[in-house]
Scaffold this motif. Sequence first.
Motif, PDB file in Angstrom:
ATOM      1  N   LYS A 128      -4.424   2.021   0.890  1.00 61.35           N
ATOM      2  CA  LYS A 128      -5.502   1.202   0.006  1.00 61.35           C
ATOM      3  C   LYS A 128      -5.513  -0.070   0.513  1.00 61.35           C
ATOM      4  O   LYS A 128      -4.654  -0.744   1.144  1.00 61.35           O
ATOM      5  CB  LYS A 128      -5.190   1.246  -1.558  1.00 61.35           C
ATOM      6  CG  LYS A 128      -4.946   2.463  -1.934  1.00 61.35           C
ATOM      7  CD  LYS A 128      -6.098   3.594  -1.867  1.00 61.35           C
ATOM      8  CE  LYS A 128      -5.784   4.900  -2.576  1.00 61.35           C
ATOM      9  NZ  LYS A 128      -6.813   5.992  -2.342  1.00 61.35           N
ATOM     10  N   GLU A 175      -1.399  11.985 -12.557  1.00 61.88           N
ATOM     11  CA  GLU A 175      -2.518  11.502 -12.761  1.00 61.88           C
ATOM     12  C   GLU A 175      -3.122   9.868 -12.198  1.00 61.88           C
ATOM     13  O   GLU A 175      -4.357   9.652 -12.284  1.00 61.88           O
ATOM     14  CB  GLU A 175      -2.853  11.333 -14.468  1.00 61.88           C
ATOM     15  CG  GLU A 175      -2.874  12.562 -15.024  1.00 61.88           C
ATOM     16  CD  GLU A 175      -4.014  13.570 -14.538  1.00 61.88           C
ATOM     17  OE1 GLU A 175      -5.254  12.892 -14.634  1.00 61.88           O
ATOM     18  OE2 GLU A 175      -3.927  14.657 -14.167  1.00 61.88           O
ATOM     19  N   LYS A 209      -3.328   6.877  -9.574  1.00 62.24           N
ATOM     20  CA  LYS A 209      -4.026   6.586  -8.348  1.00 62.24           C
ATOM     21  C   LYS A 209      -3.047   6.520  -7.269  1.00 62.24           C
ATOM     22  O   LYS A 209      -2.114   5.902  -7.256  1.00 62.24           O
ATOM     23  CB  LYS A 209      -4.773   5.357  -8.375  1.00 62.24           C
ATOM     24  CG  LYS A 209      -6.180   5.350  -9.175  1.00 62.24           C
ATOM     25  CD  LYS A 209      -6.831   4.146  -9.078  1.00 62.24           C
ATOM     26  CE  LYS A 209      -8.056   4.244  -9.832  1.00 62.24           C
ATOM     27  NZ  LYS A 209      -8.861   2.941  -9.738  1.00 62.24           N
ATOM     28  N   ASP A 210      -3.104   7.396  -6.185  1.00 56.47           N
ATOM     29  CA  ASP A 210      -2.196   7.107  -5.040  1.00 56.47           C
ATOM     30  C   ASP A 210      -2.399   5.835  -4.375  1.00 56.47           C
ATOM     31  O   ASP A 210      -3.511   5.351  -4.073  1.00 56.47           O
ATOM     32  CB  ASP A 210      -2.778   8.260  -3.917  1.00 56.47           C
ATOM     33  CG  ASP A 210      -1.518   8.518  -2.802  1.00 56.47           C
ATOM     34  OD1 ASP A 210      -1.084   7.509  -2.470  1.00 56.47           O
ATOM     35  OD2 ASP A 210      -1.721   9.723  -2.238  1.00 56.47           O
ATOM     36  N   THR A 238      -3.418  13.162  -0.806  1.00 56.70           N
ATOM     37  CA  THR A 238      -2.988  13.150  -2.087  1.00 56.70           C
ATOM     38  C   THR A 238      -2.845  14.424  -3.005  1.00 56.70           C
ATOM     39  O   THR A 238      -1.968  14.609  -3.815  1.00 56.70           O
ATOM     40  CB  THR A 238      -4.098  12.194  -3.092  1.00 56.70           C
ATOM     41  OG1 THR A 238      -4.203  10.798  -2.268  1.00 56.70           O
ATOM     42  CG2 THR A 238      -3.322  11.814  -4.232  1.00 56.70           C
TER      43      THR A 238
END
Length: 412
Positions: A93, A86, A88-89, A22
Amino acid sequence: MTLVDKCKKLCKASEILATMDTKLKNEALYQVGLSLKEYKAFILEENKKDVEKAKKDNMKESLIDRLCLSEERIDDMIEGIHNIIELKDPVWKSNELWTLENGLTLSKMTVPLGVIGIIYESRPNVTVDAFSLALKSGNCILLRGSSSSINSNNALVYAIKEGLKKSPVSENVIEFIDDIDRSVVKEMLTLNEYIDVIIPRGGKDLIQFVVKNATVPTIETGVGNCHIFVDETADIKKSIDIIENAKVQRPGVCNACETVLVHKKIANLFLPKLYDRLIERVEIRGCQETKKIIPVNSAIEEDWYKEYLDYILAVKVVENVDDAIFHIRKYGTKHSEAILTESLTNANKFLRQVDAAAVYVNASTRFTDGGQFGFGAEMGISTQKIHARGPMGLNELVTVKYTIIGNGQIRE
């Protein structure tokens, strides 16, 4: 370089980008933001060429507005990049992890789509938005803008690539098709070996052309025949302010209001006030009941289907909320619909029964936008139901893979 050569470069770059950290992706985005600032004057000069040609070709004022760049709009692009940094990647996940009775542990992980192709019209900001979202979500991108914005897009892609050269990410994660021949688009739509998904972003003709000719999977985005229904309990002043914003602020965009439906019990009071607010800027086309109340042009059947993208508004008097919902079901494009009401019952009915990507209560349809929704930007506004719907941000640009961890298990 041929189109296939560009696609091969994208595929090779995507293998690295898909698993990139990231921090490295964010550094690349930051450098692109700096590069856009550095090349701002160059971008504006190239955009000026497109705007002058559009005026010469008698393009509608609302569409020229979509095409036109300014220092403020470029600054907005850069701010959009910083907003995406800014966020979230979305890659790698999982919120689903479980173990079977045989001891296998399964997880549903998010992964990039791969190579995204986007075909779009007259809006240079899409070049930066699409690239930024693709990069952060681990995807490479192939861009094909319209001929009307060719100089602007070339300049923006040049600035993006110059920024990437100073970053940890290869400049090969983005390619631009500068050939305006339509045959190149047809070729792009059939490159299943190299492109994982096509996203058309523009008017009805473009979207239908892509849907009918593509063998690559497509995500259909937004023709916006958006409605606002003024219920009998609506706050009149608030409603007129909302409709003015939804119609006039930027009429050439897909989330602008095209039709206003007015409850018959409030029509005599409401329509003259709406007329006074809009008539100097907007051509109003009304049903027969509307024409009995205000002096406007007649609306014909075609008007109810129309995405004007212009200073034109269709107005119809309806019996009640059910009649409004029926009208929207028949003529709407499942983009953005709104009810203005002080009735909780009618608001809930409208929210539940109207089939659209975004449904509002007491707010302008102009908020259907990735930036406004907190996504940083958007790849487009999907009006289909699989796999994404509404503004497409980072989370809509990933798919899944199942990972299965075992310890020698075999299936009996």
